[in-house]
Design a protein around this motif. Structure first.
Motif: not given
Length: 108
Positions: A27-52
């Motif tokens: 949906g292009g939404a922000r994560s709960w805390a910050a804007a995410s730049s990438e969501v990887i869903t291999v073996n769980g979830v890894r969310v990269a945020l815009e600030d690194g």
């Protein structure tokens, strides 16, 4: 953080967390805390945020636990704030995590 989560439950808990982040990303939404730049869903979830900064939630492969890792590129205080605001089920800002994590605590 490695909260106890029975083997019979942990993969379902992680699947629910993955679905939440996939929906946010789609949906292009922000994560709960910050804007995410990438969501990887291999073996769980890894969310990269815009600030690194990033966070990871996955099921442990050899223990009855979840693995939750939060890293900040800015400071230790920012890392703690990201954990508090994004994944801490005790935080009022993230009560949506509480039912998911409580499934780990419920007897089967």
């Amino acid at each position: 953080m490695s909260p106890h989560c029975p083997d019979e439950v942990k993969y379902g808990v992680v699947a629910d967390v993955v679905k939440e982040y996939e929906a946010l990303a789609a949906g292009g939404a922000r994560s709960w805390a910050a804007a995410s730049s990438e969501v990887i869903t291999v073996n769980g979830v890894r969310v990269a945020l815009e600030d690194g900064s990033w966070l990871l939630v996955r099921a442990s492969s050899n223990k009855p636990e979840l693995v939750v890792v939060v890293e900040s590129t800015a400071s230790a205080d920012d890392m703690r704030a990201l954990f508090r605001d994004e994944v801490n089920p005790a935080s009022p800002a993230t009560r949506k995590w509480a039912p998911t994590i409580r499934r780990c605590e419920a007897p089967l």
